[in-house]
Design a protein around this motif. Structure first.
Motif, PDB file in Angstrom:
ATOM      1  N   THR A   1      -7.459  -1.706  -5.394  1.00 47.67           N
ATOM      2  CA  THR A   1      -6.029  -1.420  -5.405  1.00 47.67           C
ATOM      3  C   THR A   1      -5.427  -1.786  -4.051  1.00 47.67           C
ATOM      4  O   THR A   1      -6.146  -1.995  -3.060  1.00 47.67           O
ATOM      5  N   TYR A   2      -4.096  -1.798  -4.004  1.00 51.02           N
ATOM      6  CA  TYR A   2      -3.436  -2.109  -2.733  1.00 51.02           C
ATOM      7  C   TYR A   2      -3.757  -1.060  -1.676  1.00 51.02           C
ATOM      8  O   TYR A   2      -3.971  -1.397  -0.493  1.00 51.02           O
TER       9      TYR A   2
ATOM     10  N   ALA B   1     -12.744  -3.484  -9.033  1.00 54.69           N
ATOM     11  CA  ALA B   1     -11.311  -3.695  -8.835  1.00 54.69           C
ATOM     12  C   ALA B   1     -10.899  -3.054  -7.520  1.00 54.69           C
ATOM     13  O   ALA B   1     -11.487  -2.063  -7.071  1.00 54.69           O
TER      14      ALA B   1
ATOM     15  N   ARG C   1      -9.446  -8.234  -8.874  1.00 50.09           N
ATOM     16  CA  ARG C   1     -10.630  -7.857  -9.636  1.00 50.09           C
ATOM     17  C   ARG C   1     -11.719  -8.899  -9.405  1.00 50.09           C
ATOM     18  O   ARG C   1     -11.425 -10.083  -9.245  1.00 50.09           O
TER      19      ARG C   1
ATOM     20  N   ALA D   1       0.832  -1.204   0.000  1.00 50.26           N
ATOM     21  CA  ALA D   1       0.000   0.000   0.000  1.00 50.26           C
ATOM     22  C   ALA D   1       0.864   1.250   0.000  1.00 50.26           C
ATOM     23  O   ALA D   1       0.474   2.290  -0.565  1.00 50.26           O
TER      24      ALA D   1
ATOM     25  N   GLU E   1      -6.512   0.823  -1.512  1.00 49.61           N
ATOM     26  CA  GLU E   1      -7.907   0.652  -1.101  1.00 49.61           C
ATOM     27  C   GLU E   1      -8.075  -0.582  -0.240  1.00 49.61           C
ATOM     28  O   GLU E   1      -8.839  -0.566   0.743  1.00 49.61           O
TER      29      GLU E   1
ATOM     30  N   ALA F   1       2.959   0.887  -3.805  1.00 48.93           N
ATOM     31  CA  ALA F   1       2.163   0.932  -5.038  1.00 48.93           C
ATOM     32  C   ALA F   1       0.688   1.066  -4.706  1.00 48.93           C
ATOM     33  O   ALA F   1      -0.116   0.179  -5.020  1.00 48.93           O
TER      34      ALA F   1
ATOM     35  N   GLY G   1      -1.813   2.675  -5.926  1.00 43.66           N
ATOM     36  CA  GLY G   1      -2.795   2.720  -6.995  1.00 43.66           C
ATOM     37  C   GLY G   1      -2.810   1.502  -7.887  1.00 43.66           C
ATOM     38  O   GLY G   1      -3.596   1.453  -8.844  1.00 43.66           O
ATOM     39  N   ARG G   2      -1.977   0.504  -7.580  1.00 44.10           N
ATOM     40  CA  ARG G   2      -1.918  -0.679  -8.426  1.00 44.10           C
ATOM     41  C   ARG G   2      -3.035  -1.646  -8.057  1.00 44.10           C
ATOM     42  O   ARG G   2      -3.304  -1.888  -6.881  1.00 44.10           O
ATOM     43  N   THR G   3      -3.673  -2.235  -9.070  1.00 46.59           N
ATOM     44  CA  THR G   3      -4.760  -3.180  -8.816  1.00 46.59           C
ATOM     45  C   THR G   3      -4.203  -4.479  -8.266  1.00 46.59           C
ATOM     46  O   THR G   3      -3.225  -5.020  -8.778  1.00 46.59           O
ATOM     47  N   CYS G   4      -4.845  -4.997  -7.219  1.00 47.98           N
ATOM     48  CA  CYS G   4      -4.436  -6.283  -6.658  1.00 47.98           C
ATOM     49  C   CYS G   4      -5.462  -7.379  -6.927  1.00 47.98           C
ATOM     50  O   CYS G   4      -5.088  -8.532  -7.178  1.00 47.98           O
TER      51      CYS G   4
ATOM     52  N   GLU H   1      -1.720  -9.975  -9.601  1.00 45.43           N
ATOM     53  CA  GLU H   1      -3.094  -9.502  -9.663  1.00 45.43           C
ATOM     54  C   GLU H   1      -4.012 -10.701  -9.815  1.00 45.43           C
ATOM     55  O   GLU H   1      -3.789 -11.550 -10.686  1.00 45.43           O
TER      56      GLU H   1
END
Length: 549
Positions: free
Chosen positions: A56-57, A54, A49, A39, A59, A42, A44-47, A260
């Motif tokens: 992110t890390y 989706a 779906r 977190a 979120e 990264a 904003g990277r999607t972890c 992901e």
């Protein structure tokens, strides 16, 4: 043996923990540590779906911290058990992380289970809270849990997801996950139990399998290294996140190795092809029906699924022909058989290197990281190539059952776990499974206890004696067949028996698909029912009918 903070006695000692950490076999950290690191690095990277959603890390951690605050306010403390019976929804990711942040033990329950199985599991693990959908696929989970709670003195809270908020006696997930109060985050203990997952037992009573923060990550790390999986690769996960495969690859792998995960709420082969091609999925792990139907769907779509680095197939018998057919379609030709269990994830990993096509199809995989032995009936090592019982030990192995007596029965005197399967070892370091000692039916990768169904059938007034066995199935590999000796003057019919089992609260997957009325069972000299004979009889009968057709 040590006493865990959860209250369970587990097969670990401090010297073993220290040695494995010093040797780099165990990590000395938890998924909560990983989630915080990702977190920050990264956000904003999607972890993960799921459908059109989706996470992110950043979120994922933020939502988990809010849910953890809500669980803390409810009174949950390190070592308490929080159960969840959820589909492959993003909320399952949040629940798992929140539990790790608080040092709770998670107990995933497969969504197909109903009153009888769920009540038994919740009572056995002494769950303090349970999270369920209000309704899903036409079933009222929230109402079921509210009704069960009266008979479960340890269960203090029923949390309902995606509901209307009007179900009396429950807590709305949305309210609980909106908490923003301070939490005195507990110190992380990687050697503590973090997961209790129930699997069908041969006695008819589900067995709670205990894993720590160290055992599951070790198994997943071996997969990543053996198959050449890298951060940024995508996992397609159609298996339920309440199974060991879906849990590890769908909920945990994104945080351990930066992959992901794309979750499928329900299996649909044409959709799976589209998802693999759209997201460039690199890896998936699933039972035999998934591979067979994916190949057919790929052929229909004219797709060679070029992004797949590996399809690891296990959980039920996998035919060599299916693996060869898959590798004729897949552009990279990396379908393979694997072998393991909830207790011992990924004892073998599939052969995927150059020149390994025959080994990938003809064996159940190469032994990686485990010590595997084959012994005869007397417990002596079987000769090379000879069948025997499979025994394993290793750093990915579970640390015991919730019931200490079951733990003692499952291990040899020198500490090796009895897998319950029959097989042999090859000169290439591979395992070939040829049968099982456990009285289980593996229906599409789902373990079903024969004795549990027999016990329920014996409660029907028309049944004098029942024997339940596996029978062949074209899609699921195995399904349930019941042999029944009726009481005098009674002729039980399958619909009536199915209704009886449903009334007792058994999942519909456990209802026999075929009934044989007989006057007697084949038996051993000691009176034990010869289930091998019954299995052979129903297989021959089905084959004969297929030939007639």
């Amino acid at each position: 043996m040590i006493r865990d903070i959860s209250g369970w006695t587990i097969r670990l000692d401090p010297e073993e923990v220290a040695a494995r950490r010093a040797g780099g076999v165990w990590r000395g950290r938890t998924i909560a540590d990983d989630a915080r690191a990702l977190a920050e690095a990264a956000p904003g990277r999607t972890c993960v779906r799921a459908g059109d959603e989706a996470l992110t890390y950043g979120e994922a951690l933020a939502r988990a911290e809010r849910l953890a605050a809500g669980l803390w306010r409810l009174g949950l403390r390190p070592g308490d058990v929080v159960s969840f019976q959820l589909p492959n929804w993003l909320e399952a990711v949040v629940v798992d992380l929140a539990a790790a942040l608080l040092g709770l033990v998670v107990n995933p329950i497969v969504p197909i289970y109903r009153h009888a199985e769920v009540a038994q599991i919740l009572a056995d693990c002494r769950a303090r809270a349970v999270l369920v959908p209000e309704t899903d696929r036409g079933f009222a989970y929230g109402a079921m849990m509210r009704d069960l709670a009266a008979g479960l003195p340890d269960l203090a809270h029923v949390v309902v997801l995606r509901g209307t908020g009007g179900l009396a006696g429950t807590v709305a997930y949305e309210d609980l996950a909106a908490e923003d109060g301070p939490v005195p985050w507990p110190a992380q203990r990687p050697e503590a139990v973090k997961l209790v997952m129930y699997t069908s037992g041969t006695t008819g009573r589900p067995k709670g399998v205990l894993h720590t923060h160290e055992t599951m990550p070790r198994s997943l790390r071996c997969c990543v290294e053996h198959w050449g999986i890298a951060p940024g690769d995508v996992v397609l996960m159609p298996s339920p996140v309440t199974h060991i495969t879906g849990y590890g690859w769908g909920l945990e792998m994104p945080f351990y190795h930066g992959l992901e995960a794309v979750l499928m709420e329900r299996w649909q082969a044409d959709e799976a092809v589209a998802l693999i091609d759209r997201h460039g999925a690199s890896v998936t792990v699933g039972a035999t029906p998934f591979l067979a139907e994916l190949v057919e769907a790929g052929e229909r779509a004219g797709s060679r699924l070029a992004s797949l680095k590996v399809f690891a197939c296990g959980g039920a018998a996998v035919s060599p022909g299916l693996v060869r057919r898959a590798n004729g379609l897949f552009a990279r030709g990396r379908a393979c058989r694997v072998y393991g269990s909830t207790e011992a994830p990924m004892v073998t990993l599939g052969f995927v290197g150059p020149g390994s096509a025959d080994l990938a199809a003809d064996t159940d995989g190469r032994i990686v990281d485990y010590a595997v032995a084959v012994v005869d009936e007397a417990g002596a090592p079987a000769a090379p190539g000879r069948e025997g019982e499979i025994l394993v030990s290793g750093a990915s192995l579970f640390v015991g059952y919730a019931d200490a007596a079951e733990t003692r029965a499952a291990f040899t005197a020198d500490g090796r776990f009895r897998m319950g399967d029959i097989g042999y070892l090859t000169g290439e370091g591979a395992v070939v499974i040829t049968g099982r000692k456990k009285d289980l039916i593996i229906r599409g990768g789902e373990n079903i206890s024969a004795k549990e169904i027999e016990d329920a059938l014996h409660r029907h007034p028309a049944v004098r004696e029942a024997a339940v066995v596996a029978m062949p199935h074209p899609r699921l590999v195995e399904t349930v067949c019941a042999y029944v000796i009726p009481r005098e003057g009674a002729v039980p019919a399958l619909p009536a028996l199915a209704e009886h089992l449903a009334r007792l609260g058994l999942a519909r997957q456990k209802v026999p698909e075929h009934l044989e009325i007989v006057g007697a069972f084949p038996r051993t000299a000691s009176g034990k029912i010869r289930k091998d004979v019954l299995r052979a009889q129903i297989a021959a009968r089905l084959a004969e009918r297929s030939g007639d057709a």
